[in-house]
Design a protein around this motif. Structure first.
Motif, PDB file in Angstrom:
ATOM      1  N   ALA A  35       0.927  -1.244  -0.049  1.00  0.00           N
ATOM      2  CA  ALA A  35      -0.088   0.143  -0.044  1.00  0.00           C
ATOM      3  C   ALA A  35       1.006   1.195   0.112  1.00  0.00           C
ATOM      4  CB  ALA A  35      -0.862   0.096   1.351  1.00  0.00           C
ATOM      5  N   ILE A  36       2.052   1.062   0.443  1.00  0.00           N
ATOM      6  CA  ILE A  36       2.906   2.180   0.519  1.00  0.00           C
ATOM      7  C   ILE A  36       3.381   2.669  -1.016  1.00  0.00           C
ATOM      8  CG2 ILE A  36       5.307   3.105   1.392  1.00  0.00           C
ATOM      9  CD1 ILE A  36       5.046   1.130   3.674  1.00  0.00           C
ATOM     10  N   LEU A  37       3.764   1.466  -1.572  1.00  0.00           N
ATOM     11  CA  LEU A  37       4.062   1.845  -3.084  1.00  0.00           C
ATOM     12  C   LEU A  37       2.995   2.366  -3.852  1.00  0.00           C
ATOM     13  CD1 LEU A  37       6.326  -1.270  -3.902  1.00  0.00           C
ATOM     14  CD2 LEU A  37       6.952   1.129  -2.615  1.00  0.00           C
ATOM     15  N   ALA A  38       1.829   1.787  -3.679  1.00  0.00           N
ATOM     16  CA  ALA A  38       0.525   2.368  -4.402  1.00  0.00           C
ATOM     17  C   ALA A  38       0.539   3.696  -4.165  1.00  0.00           C
ATOM     18  CB  ALA A  38      -0.647   1.471  -4.085  1.00  0.00           C
ATOM     19  N   ASP A  39       0.358   4.049  -2.871  1.00  0.00           N
ATOM     20  CA  ASP A  39       0.067   5.428  -2.487  1.00  0.00           C
ATOM     21  C   ASP A  39       1.265   6.387  -2.915  1.00  0.00           C
ATOM     22  OD1 ASP A  39      -1.129   7.530  -0.593  1.00  0.00           O
ATOM     23  OD2 ASP A  39       0.619   7.718  -0.168  1.00  0.00           O
ATOM     24  N   ALA A  40       2.400   5.958  -2.915  1.00  0.00           N
ATOM     25  CA  ALA A  40       3.599   6.794  -3.599  1.00  0.00           C
ATOM     26  C   ALA A  40       3.404   7.110  -4.941  1.00  0.00           C
ATOM     27  CB  ALA A  40       4.880   6.172  -3.293  1.00  0.00           C
ATOM     28  N   GLN A  41       2.678   6.284  -5.725  1.00  0.00           N
ATOM     29  CA  GLN A  41       2.619   6.615  -7.320  1.00  0.00           C
ATOM     30  C   GLN A  41       1.221   7.505  -7.643  1.00  0.00           C
ATOM     31  OE1 GLN A  41       2.318   2.615  -8.665  1.00  0.00           O
ATOM     32  NE2 GLN A  41       4.613   2.217  -8.213  1.00  0.00           N
ATOM     33  N   CYS A  42       0.474   7.749  -6.422  1.00  0.00           N
ATOM     34  CA  CYS A  42      -0.816   8.426  -6.630  1.00  0.00           C
ATOM     35  C   CYS A  42      -0.194  10.041  -7.047  1.00  0.00           C
ATOM     36  CB  CYS A  42      -1.625   8.569  -5.238  1.00  0.00           C
ATOM     37  SG  CYS A  42      -2.493   6.981  -4.993  1.00  0.00           S
ATOM     38  N   ASP A  43      -1.412  10.643  -7.616  1.00  0.00           N
ATOM     39  CA  ASP A  43      -1.044  12.083  -8.169  1.00  0.00           C
ATOM     40  C   ASP A  43      -1.065  12.908  -6.810  1.00  0.00           C
ATOM     41  OD1 ASP A  43      -1.034  11.561 -11.002  1.00  0.00           O
ATOM     42  OD2 ASP A  43      -3.059  11.891 -11.134  1.00  0.00           O
ATOM     43  N   ALA A  44      -1.873  12.331  -5.784  1.00  0.00           N
ATOM     44  CA  ALA A  44      -1.893  13.184  -4.411  1.00  0.00           C
ATOM     45  C   ALA A  44      -2.032  12.040  -3.410  1.00  0.00           C
ATOM     46  CB  ALA A  44      -3.309  13.982  -4.346  1.00  0.00           C
ATOM     47  N   PRO A  45      -0.496  11.735  -3.245  1.00  0.00           N
ATOM     48  CA  PRO A  45      -0.597  10.445  -2.002  1.00  0.00           C
ATOM     49  C   PRO A  45      -0.950  11.138  -0.714  1.00  0.00           C
ATOM     50  CG  PRO A  45       1.447  11.591  -2.703  1.00  0.00           C
ATOM     51  CD  PRO A  45       0.599  12.107  -3.498  1.00  0.00           C
ATOM     52  N   ARG A  46      -1.289  10.316   0.303  1.00  0.00           N
ATOM     53  CA  ARG A  46      -1.676  10.526   1.653  1.00  0.00           C
ATOM     54  C   ARG A  46      -0.350  10.798   2.381  1.00  0.00           C
ATOM     55  NH1 ARG A  46      -6.166   6.860   4.613  1.00  0.00           N
ATOM     56  NH2 ARG A  46      -5.691   8.968   6.160  1.00  0.00           N
ATOM     57  N   GLN A  47       0.762  10.141   1.977  1.00  0.00           N
ATOM     58  CA  GLN A  47       2.008  10.200   2.738  1.00  0.00           C
ATOM     59  C   GLN A  47       2.874  11.358   2.410  1.00  0.00           C
ATOM     60  OE1 GLN A  47       4.969   7.319   1.615  1.00  0.00           O
ATOM     61  NE2 GLN A  47       3.496   6.418   0.140  1.00  0.00           N
ATOM     62  N   GLY A  48       3.750  11.763   3.533  1.00  0.00           N
ATOM     63  CA  GLY A  48       4.549  12.721   2.875  1.00  0.00           C
ATOM     64  C   GLY A  48       5.411  12.714   1.681  1.00  0.00           C
ATOM     65  N   ALA A  49       6.266  13.623   1.326  1.00  0.00           N
ATOM     66  CA  ALA A  49       7.127  13.714   0.052  1.00  0.00           C
ATOM     67  C   ALA A  49       8.213  12.822   0.242  1.00  0.00           C
ATOM     68  CB  ALA A  49       7.405  15.155  -0.085  1.00  0.00           C
ATOM     69  N   GLU A  50       8.749  12.513   1.160  1.00  0.00           N
ATOM     70  CA  GLU A  50       9.779  11.693   1.168  1.00  0.00           C
ATOM     71  C   GLU A  50      10.094  10.341   0.564  1.00  0.00           C
ATOM     72  OE1 GLU A  50       8.367  13.137   3.850  1.00  0.00           O
ATOM     73  OE2 GLU A  50       9.638  13.820   5.528  1.00  0.00           O
ATOM     74  N   ILE A  51       9.239   9.422   0.866  1.00  0.00           N
ATOM     75  CA  ILE A  51       9.400   8.220   0.325  1.00  0.00           C
ATOM     76  C   ILE A  51       8.999   8.196  -1.353  1.00  0.00           C
ATOM     77  CG2 ILE A  51       8.268   6.065   0.105  1.00  0.00           C
ATOM     78  CD1 ILE A  51       8.304   5.766   3.245  1.00  0.00           C
ATOM     79  N   PRO A  52       8.170   8.878  -1.708  1.00  0.00           N
ATOM     80  CA  PRO A  52       8.020   8.953  -2.974  1.00  0.00           C
ATOM     81  C   PRO A  52       9.041   9.435  -3.929  1.00  0.00           C
ATOM     82  CG  PRO A  52       6.101   9.564  -2.073  1.00  0.00           C
ATOM     83  CD  PRO A  52       6.960   9.604  -1.072  1.00  0.00           C
ATOM     84  N   ALA A  53       9.776  10.529  -3.250  1.00  0.00           N
ATOM     85  CA  ALA A  53      10.847  11.012  -3.814  1.00  0.00           C
ATOM     86  C   ALA A  53      12.064  10.243  -3.728  1.00  0.00           C
ATOM     87  CB  ALA A  53      11.340  12.695  -3.349  1.00  0.00           C
ATOM     88  N   PHE A  54      12.204   9.424  -2.575  1.00  0.00           N
ATOM     89  CA  PHE A  54      13.523   8.448  -2.275  1.00  0.00           C
ATOM     90  C   PHE A  54      13.358   7.329  -3.650  1.00  0.00           C
ATOM     91  CE2 PHE A  54      15.085   4.469  -0.921  1.00  0.00           C
ATOM     92  CZ  PHE A  54      16.181   4.706  -0.412  1.00  0.00           C
ATOM     93  N   LEU A  55      12.018   6.901  -3.573  1.00  0.00           N
ATOM     94  CA  LEU A  55      11.990   5.760  -4.697  1.00  0.00           C
ATOM     95  C   LEU A  55      12.267   6.110  -6.117  1.00  0.00           C
ATOM     96  CD1 LEU A  55       8.608   4.216  -3.298  1.00  0.00           C
ATOM     97  CD2 LEU A  55      10.685   3.644  -2.845  1.00  0.00           C
ATOM     98  N   GLU A  56      11.795   7.422  -6.362  1.00  0.00           N
ATOM     99  CA  GLU A  56      12.394   8.001  -7.639  1.00  0.00           C
ATOM    100  C   GLU A  56      13.907   7.969  -7.770  1.00  0.00           C
ATOM    101  OE1 GLU A  56      10.421  11.464  -8.656  1.00  0.00           O
ATOM    102  OE2 GLU A  56       8.587  10.585  -8.723  1.00  0.00           O
ATOM    103  N   GLU A  57      14.455   8.477  -6.791  1.00  0.00           N
ATOM    104  CA  GLU A  57      16.012   8.896  -6.854  1.00  0.00           C
ATOM    105  C   GLU A  57      16.776   7.598  -6.683  1.00  0.00           C
ATOM    106  OE1 GLU A  57      19.078  11.163  -7.396  1.00  0.00           O
ATOM    107  OE2 GLU A  57      17.020  11.932  -7.601  1.00  0.00           O
ATOM    108  N   ILE A  58      16.281   6.714  -6.103  1.00  0.00           N
ATOM    109  CA  ILE A  58      17.249   5.273  -5.724  1.00  0.00           C
ATOM    110  C   ILE A  58      17.391   4.536  -6.922  1.00  0.00           C
ATOM    111  CG2 ILE A  58      15.453   3.780  -4.866  1.00  0.00           C
ATOM    112  CD1 ILE A  58      19.130   4.218  -3.406  1.00  0.00           C
ATOM    113  N   ALA A  59      16.145   4.742  -7.720  1.00  0.00           N
ATOM    114  CA  ALA A  59      16.237   3.822  -8.878  1.00  0.00           C
ATOM    115  C   ALA A  59      17.292   4.279 -10.067  1.00  0.00           C
ATOM    116  CB  ALA A  59      14.691   3.855  -9.407  1.00  0.00           C
ATOM    117  N   ARG A  60      17.583   5.522  -9.907  1.00  0.00           N
ATOM    118  CA  ARG A  60      18.471   6.058 -10.730  1.00  0.00           C
ATOM    119  C   ARG A  60      19.965   5.841 -10.516  1.00  0.00           C
ATOM    120  NH1 ARG A  60      15.192  11.117  -9.650  1.00  0.00           N
ATOM    121  NH2 ARG A  60      13.880  11.303 -11.468  1.00  0.00           N
ATOM    122  N   HIS A  61      20.262   4.951  -9.462  1.00  0.00           N
ATOM    123  CA  HIS A  61      21.576   4.760  -8.774  1.00  0.00           C
ATOM    124  C   HIS A  61      22.054   3.400  -8.717  1.00  0.00           C
ATOM    125  CE1 HIS A  61      22.171   9.298  -7.926  1.00  0.00           C
ATOM    126  NE2 HIS A  61      21.071   9.358  -7.721  1.00  0.00           N
TER     127      HIS A  61
END
Length: 515
Positions: A35-61
């Motif tokens: 559910a964390i990953l599904a929420d992170a992919q939403c246009d307007a997630p419930r969780q804070g900005a940190e984990i969605p941004a982390f997931l995007e960035e870690i995939a680049r490295h």
């Protein structure tokens, strides 16, 4: 693939507020597993900005397999009930153990949590993670700028990264930094973290990061030092949250570098400069009579007033009445006011319907709040279910649930009453009801500082009045009976002496900063 666990536990605790319960997390964020990953992919997630941004960035490295654990967040409130803390820690422990092996861990935390009995839940969280994954697995955590750094937190983590903006608008940026650092660590880079905590516990109104100020200057200093791909991978200055009232309170410097001596030198230097500037953390507020005179003057000047003592974003209840009564009593006009937190009043206004006249009772029997109860004739101007998406600042792009919400006309004031406790940090809280903050002579917000990032398109810093109001976030620290602070401490004890850690003394001597 590198197996990276992600989790978050976010609560800023005000020792003087009522306890925080599981239901408070359900109102904001409680996500487990996928559910964390599904929420992170939403246009307007419930969780804070940190984990969605982390997931995007870690995939680049790195080629990462993400292991989602638990993300729980509640509005700032009182000490966490012990059964909720135990459940969270047990869930994290079991999920990490079940997903063994784990190669790296990212934690999106706050850092200023206290329990009803447990003084350092954030330290306990990091220790649980460390025990579950072992001594050699990199653990990187991001923290709110108001975190209270404990020795347990510093010992259990490899790198602690604090926000650099207050109002907080860089959560995604620090999460991306965390991803870069964690990627370096899993590919062999070794880092060393040094920290210094000062006997200095300023109020939040002195911890703004734009413009002049002792804290803002050191934040900029730390930002210039930081290079996630360099020697000093991060330099952080944590302002602390004095209302947590724990022995871990105090401004802290945290520097993580590839060389231990470098980390220690810069942590000591930042601390020495902060200590030398401690008197610059004093702040004079605007009195309620002064604020009322400004709003009712014939000069036409526009103002935004911060009800600083009753900030729901710091554990305040959003129910104190002293400033509201003063404005009504003075016949102030063209004033937009919010958010007053009162689910009963919001429900009564909603049931009465648009255009209806009701008797609005503020701070009714059994309510938590400061000031005197009062009633006023009111007309219902607007109602909503309170479900919005943040537009600017702290909650931009996130789902927010204010609960049933109503706008009331009381004399020359438009008063917005909501059900769920939120600080008034985003103009959308008014706009979704049809009110334009730019059209009013004055706007009054129950918010300590985050309103600055939300309302800066309507008011510049010279139009801000921080009003000395009563409440659980009063910047006048003498209003509180502190029991946990590491006394003596500045500014409560003007003659406090700072004794630096032994390892810091040579660095301070070489920099001519020894107190």
């Amino acid at each position: 693939m590198t197996r990276v666990a992600v989790l978050g536990f976010h609560l800023e605790s005000n020792r003087f507020a009522p306890p925080t319960r599981r239901a408070d997390f359900d109102l904001r964020t409680w996500l487990e597993g996928d559910a964390i990953l599904a929420d992170a992919q939403c246009d307007a997630p419930r969780q804070g900005a940190e984990i969605p941004a982390f997931l995007e960035e870690i995939a680049r490295h790195i080629d990462a397999e993400i292991l989602p654990v638990l993300v729980a967040a509640a509005e700032p409130g009182g000490p966490l009930e012990e059964d909720v803390l135990a459940h969270v820690l047990n869930t994290i422990r079991h999920r990490l153990t079940d997903q063994h092996p784990v190669d790296a861990v990212y934690i999106a935390s706050h850092g200023a949590m206290v329990g009803v009995e447990t003084l350092d839940p954030d330290g306990a969280l990091l220790e649980v993670v460390r025990e579950a994954v072992g001594p050699d697995v990199p653990i990187v955590a991001t923290l709110d700028l108001h975190a209270n750094l404990s020795d347990r937190m510093a010992a259990a983590a490899d790198c602690l990264i604090g926000y650099r903006t207050n109002p907080h608008v860089d959560q995604a940026d620090v999460a991306r930094e965390a991803a870069v650092i964690l990627a370096r660590m899993v590919t062999g880079c070794r880092v060393h973290m040094a920290s210094v905590r000062l006997p200095l516990t300023p109020t939040s109104v002195t911890l703004l990061t734009d413009g002049p100020g002792a804290y803002a200057e050191r934040i900029r200093d730390a930002a210039q030092l930081t290079d996630p791909e360099g020697v000093i991978v991060n330099a952080t200055v944590l302002g602390g949250f004095v209302y947590s009232d724990t022995p871990d309170n105090g401004i802290a410097t945290v520097v993580t570098a590839t060389h231990r001596a470098t980390a220690e030198r810069e942590a000591a230097r930042l601390a020495g400069l902060l200590w030398a500037d401690r008197e610059r953390f004093d702040r004079t507020l605007t009195s309620i009579p002064e604020a009322v005179r400004a709003v009712t003057a014939d000069d036409g000047a526009r103002w935004i007033l911060s009800d600083a003592g009753d900030n729901p974003g710091g554990g305040g209840r959003g129910t104190s009445t002293d400033l509201l009564r003063a404005l009504i009593g003075a016949g102030a006009g063209n004033v937009l006011y919010g958010l007053f937190i009162d689910p009963d009043l919001a429900r009564e206004a909603t049931a009465a319907g648009l255009g209806s006249r009701i008797t609005a009772r503020f701070l009714r029997r059994g309510s938590d709040g400061f000031g005197d109860p009062f009633s006023a004739d009111a007309r219902v101007l607007a109602i909503s279910d309170g479900r919005v998406v943040g537009r600017r600042g702290l909650v931009a792009g996130r789902q927010v649930d204010l609960g049933p919400t109503a706008a009331l006309a009381i004399g020359g004031l438009t008063v917005v009453v909501s059900s769920n406790r939120k600080q008034c940090a985003d103009p959308v809280y008014f706009e979704h009801l049809g009110f334009d903050p730019g059209a009013y002579r004055a706007v009054v917000v129950k918010s300590r500082g985050h309103f600055r990032a939300g309302f800066d398109e309507f008011f510049n810093p010279d139009q801000v009045l921080e009003v000395d109001t009563k409440g659980l976030t009063s910047p006048i620290l003498s209003n509180f009976t502190f029991r946990g602070l590491p006394r003596p401490v500045y500014p409560l004890d003007a003659d406090v002496v700072w004794t630096p850690p032994d390892w810091a003394i040579p660095h301070l001597q070489s920099l001519d900063l020894l107190p």
